[in-house]
Design an enzyme around this catalytic site. Sequence first.
Site, PDB file in Angstrom:
ATOM      1  N   TYR A  62     -12.181   8.023 -13.649  1.00 50.51           N
ATOM      2  CA  TYR A  62     -12.324   6.778 -13.296  1.00 50.51           C
ATOM      3  C   TYR A  62     -12.994   5.858 -14.218  1.00 50.51           C
ATOM      4  O   TYR A  62     -12.456   4.751 -14.425  1.00 50.51           O
ATOM      5  CB  TYR A  62     -13.213   6.934 -12.068  1.00 50.51           C
ATOM      6  CG  TYR A  62     -13.427   5.329 -11.306  1.00 50.51           C
ATOM      7  CD1 TYR A  62     -12.285   5.220 -10.171  1.00 50.51           C
ATOM      8  CD2 TYR A  62     -14.382   4.619 -11.361  1.00 50.51           C
ATOM      9  CE1 TYR A  62     -12.491   3.999  -9.200  1.00 50.51           C
ATOM     10  CE2 TYR A  62     -14.440   3.536 -10.758  1.00 50.51           C
ATOM     11  CZ  TYR A  62     -13.535   3.273  -9.708  1.00 50.51           C
ATOM     12  OH  TYR A  62     -13.635   2.025  -8.822  1.00 50.51           O
ATOM     13  N   ASP A 113       4.410   3.001  -4.119  1.00 47.65           N
ATOM     14  CA  ASP A 113       3.207   3.672  -4.833  1.00 47.65           C
ATOM     15  C   ASP A 113       3.578   3.088  -6.139  1.00 47.65           C
ATOM     16  O   ASP A 113       4.291   3.311  -7.093  1.00 47.65           O
ATOM     17  CB  ASP A 113       3.589   5.296  -5.136  1.00 47.65           C
ATOM     18  CG  ASP A 113       2.886   6.002  -5.875  1.00 47.65           C
ATOM     19  OD1 ASP A 113       2.134   5.680  -6.698  1.00 47.65           O
ATOM     20  OD2 ASP A 113       3.002   7.296  -5.909  1.00 47.65           O
ATOM     21  N   ASP A 160       0.845  -1.111   0.167  1.00 50.41           N
ATOM     22  CA  ASP A 160      -0.007   0.003  -0.070  1.00 50.41           C
ATOM     23  C   ASP A 160       0.853   1.114   0.067  1.00 50.41           C
ATOM     24  O   ASP A 160       1.977   0.987   0.542  1.00 50.41           O
ATOM     25  CB  ASP A 160      -0.938  -0.171   1.201  1.00 50.41           C
ATOM     26  CG  ASP A 160      -2.145   0.910   1.092  1.00 50.41           C
ATOM     27  OD1 ASP A 160      -3.170   0.222   0.910  1.00 50.41           O
ATOM     28  OD2 ASP A 160      -2.074   2.080   1.022  1.00 50.41           O
ATOM     29  N   ASN A 197      -4.991  -4.204  -7.029  1.00 52.63           N
ATOM     30  CA  ASN A 197      -6.505  -3.836  -6.334  1.00 52.63           C
ATOM     31  C   ASN A 197      -6.439  -2.419  -6.000  1.00 52.63           C
ATOM     32  O   ASN A 197      -7.389  -1.767  -6.014  1.00 52.63           O
ATOM     33  CB  ASN A 197      -6.672  -4.695  -5.212  1.00 52.63           C
ATOM     34  CG  ASN A 197      -7.881  -4.020  -4.487  1.00 52.63           C
ATOM     35  OD1 ASN A 197      -9.036  -4.186  -4.549  1.00 52.63           O
ATOM     36  ND2 ASN A 197      -7.305  -3.297  -3.359  1.00 52.63           N
ATOM     37  N   LYS A 243     -11.059   2.533 -15.567  1.00 55.40           N
ATOM     38  CA  LYS A 243     -11.539   1.099 -15.544  1.00 55.40           C
ATOM     39  C   LYS A 243     -11.749   0.510 -16.877  1.00 55.40           C
ATOM     40  O   LYS A 243     -11.640  -0.729 -16.690  1.00 55.40           O
ATOM     41  CB  LYS A 243     -12.672   1.083 -14.574  1.00 55.40           C
ATOM     42  CG  LYS A 243     -12.367   1.548 -12.998  1.00 55.40           C
ATOM     43  CD  LYS A 243     -11.147   0.631 -12.364  1.00 55.40           C
ATOM     44  CE  LYS A 243     -11.043   0.979 -10.851  1.00 55.40           C
ATOM     45  NZ  LYS A 243     -10.245   0.002 -10.270  1.00 55.40           N
TER      46      LYS A 243
HETATM   47  N1  LIG Z   1     -15.596   0.524  -2.832  1.00 57.06           N
HETATM   48  C1  LIG Z   1     -16.393   0.409  -4.028  1.00 57.06           C
HETATM   49  O1  LIG Z   1     -17.409   0.666  -3.978  1.00 57.06           O
HETATM   50  C2  LIG Z   1     -15.606  -0.052  -5.333  1.00 57.06           C
HETATM   51  C3  LIG Z   1     -16.187  -0.379  -6.684  1.00 57.06           C
HETATM   52  C4  LIG Z   1     -15.907  -0.494  -7.524  1.00 57.06           C
HETATM   53  C5  LIG Z   1     -14.446  -0.742  -7.665  1.00 57.06           C
HETATM   54  N2  LIG Z   1     -13.691  -0.668  -6.662  1.00 57.06           N
HETATM   55  C6  LIG Z   1     -12.403  -0.826  -6.781  1.00 57.06           C
HETATM   56  O2  LIG Z   1     -11.678  -1.445  -5.626  1.00 57.06           O
HETATM   57  C7  LIG Z   1     -10.257  -1.194  -5.657  1.00 57.06           C
HETATM   58  C8  LIG Z   1      -9.947  -1.297  -4.054  1.00 57.06           C
HETATM   59  O3  LIG Z   1     -10.764   0.154  -3.749  1.00 57.06           O
HETATM   60  P1  LIG Z   1     -11.612   0.113  -2.062  1.00 57.06           P
HETATM   61  O4  LIG Z   1     -12.866   0.360  -2.413  1.00 57.06           O
HETATM   62  O5  LIG Z   1     -11.213  -0.912  -1.157  1.00 57.06           O
HETATM   63  O6  LIG Z   1     -10.916   1.359  -1.621  1.00 57.06           O
HETATM   64  P2  LIG Z   1     -10.011   2.018  -0.215  1.00 57.06           P
HETATM   65  O7  LIG Z   1      -9.888   3.408  -0.503  1.00 57.06           O
HETATM   66  O8  LIG Z   1     -10.504   1.480   0.993  1.00 57.06           O
HETATM   67  O9  LIG Z   1      -8.704   1.265  -0.446  1.00 57.06           O
HETATM   68  C9  LIG Z   1      -7.969   1.581  -1.574  1.00 57.06           C
HETATM   69  C10 LIG Z   1      -6.294   1.429  -1.091  1.00 57.06           C
HETATM   70  O10 LIG Z   1      -5.615   1.643  -2.081  1.00 57.06           O
HETATM   71  C11 LIG Z   1      -4.451   2.415  -1.757  1.00 57.06           C
HETATM   72  N3  LIG Z   1      -3.751   3.028  -2.695  1.00 57.06           N
HETATM   73  C12 LIG Z   1      -4.406   4.309  -3.518  1.00 57.06           C
HETATM   74  N4  LIG Z   1      -3.485   4.749  -4.373  1.00 57.06           N
HETATM   75  C13 LIG Z   1      -2.037   3.941  -4.305  1.00 57.06           C
HETATM   76  C14 LIG Z   1      -1.023   3.920  -4.882  1.00 57.06           C
HETATM   77  N5  LIG Z   1      -0.731   4.686  -5.873  1.00 57.06           N
HETATM   78  N6  LIG Z   1      -0.272   2.966  -4.489  1.00 57.06           N
HETATM   79  C15 LIG Z   1      -0.290   1.821  -3.470  1.00 57.06           C
HETATM   80  N7  LIG Z   1      -1.582   1.922  -3.004  1.00 57.06           N
HETATM   81  C16 LIG Z   1      -2.420   2.835  -3.277  1.00 57.06           C
HETATM   82  C17 LIG Z   1      -4.904   3.124  -0.568  1.00 57.06           C
HETATM   83  O11 LIG Z   1      -4.030   3.758   0.483  1.00 57.06           O
HETATM   84  C18 LIG Z   1      -5.774   2.143   0.066  1.00 57.06           C
HETATM   85  O12 LIG Z   1      -5.470   1.500   1.288  1.00 57.06           O
HETATM   86  C19 LIG Z   1     -10.071   0.236  -6.243  1.00 57.06           C
HETATM   87  O13 LIG Z   1      -9.447  -0.258  -7.399  1.00 57.06           O
HETATM   88  C20 LIG Z   1     -11.399   0.752  -6.566  1.00 57.06           C
HETATM   89  O14 LIG Z   1     -11.467   1.371  -7.924  1.00 57.06           O
HETATM   90  C21 LIG Z   1     -14.372  -0.144  -5.275  1.00 57.06           C
END
Ligand SMILES: NC(=O)c1ccc[n+]([C@@H]2O[C@H](COP(=O)([O-])OP(=O)(O)OC[C@H]3O[C@@H](n4cnc5c(N)ncnc54)[C@H](O)[C@@H]3O)[C@@H](O)[C@H]2O)c1
Length: 244
Positions: free
Chosen positions: A147, A54, A33, A81, A151
């Site tokens: 976004y 990152d 992360d 992810n 995606k």
């Molecule tokens: N939550 C939803 O409703 C939803 C829906 C569709 C898709 N997603 C996708 O699911 C995935 C996870 O998201 P989530 O909902 O768990 O969100 P979240 O914000 O809880 O977790 C995302 C994590 O990614 C980390 N992160 C961000 N930028 C980063 C980088 N440059 N390098 C390394 N780590 C990084 C953040 O610090 C965080 O811990 C994402 O790709 C998101 O687009 C989420």
Amino acid sequence: MSRVALITGAGSGIGRAMAHRFAAAGASVVACDVNKDAAEETAQAVDGLAVAADISDESSVAALVETVVGAHQRIDVLCNNAGIMDNMALPADMSVEMWHRVLGVNLTGTFLVTHAVLPHMLRQGKGAIVNTASEAGIRGGAAGVAYTASKHGVIGLTRNVAWAYAKQGIRCNAILPGPTMTGIAGSAGAFDATGAGRLGPVIALGELMAQPENMADVAVFLASDEAAFVNGALVPVDGGWAAA
Ligand SMILES: NC(=O)c1ccc[n+]([C@@H]2O[C@H](COP(=O)([O-])OP(=O)(O)OC[C@H]3O[C@@H](n4cnc5c(N)ncnc54)[C@H](O)[C@@H]3O)[C@@H](O)[C@H]2O)c1
């Protein structure tokens, strides 16, 4: 020998749930992360390795993969992810800065980690990649323009990797989460716990929000040998939204 699973964005939400589910399935988890403390918290909980990186930065990704291979000599599973939202900004309102940031993490970051891990999977003759795309990867009205474009790109990347390396034992699939209770959701202005916001129509299905574990369970399956002939698949995990 237990499988080594590298999970990006493992400090929170879906990635953290993946870390727990992969560990429960017997994998050695590497929790990556950009938030170091969050990665360490996850790694500690699953007796895994934490790596702060990152994914949008090429040298950071190179150091990440070097650390994983140095510790485990192999990478069996990659869950791409990590991702960020774009405040649901419409095309006319999207700043160029945010466009680059969102594309840089969600799409280029996914490519960079894949690009760095693939030589190890090719050497092993086996590997499974699970990308976290989104419903916004197959529809136009589920998020802002950056976004949505990012995606859609992740889906193209998924299919290309699946096509390119099928004969070398490497599979690449994507999950398409619907609204899921994580940090990203609240910050995005997309919806809240009551289902209000731009994604209101989803709520018509009655099933408001998924839990991160719903995503993690499907990711574990896609990475497993039970999914040995599943390659290039897009798997909506959305309670039926994509079907509506
Ligand atoms: N939550 C939803 O409703 C939803 C829906 C569709 C898709 N997603 C996708 O699911 C995935 C996870 O998201 P989530 O909902 O768990 O969100 P979240 O914000 O809880 O977790 C995302 C994590 O990614 C980390 N992160 C961000 N930028 C980063 C980088 N440059 N390098 C390394 N780590 C990084 C953040 O610090 C965080 O811990 C994402 O790709 C998101 O687009 C989420």
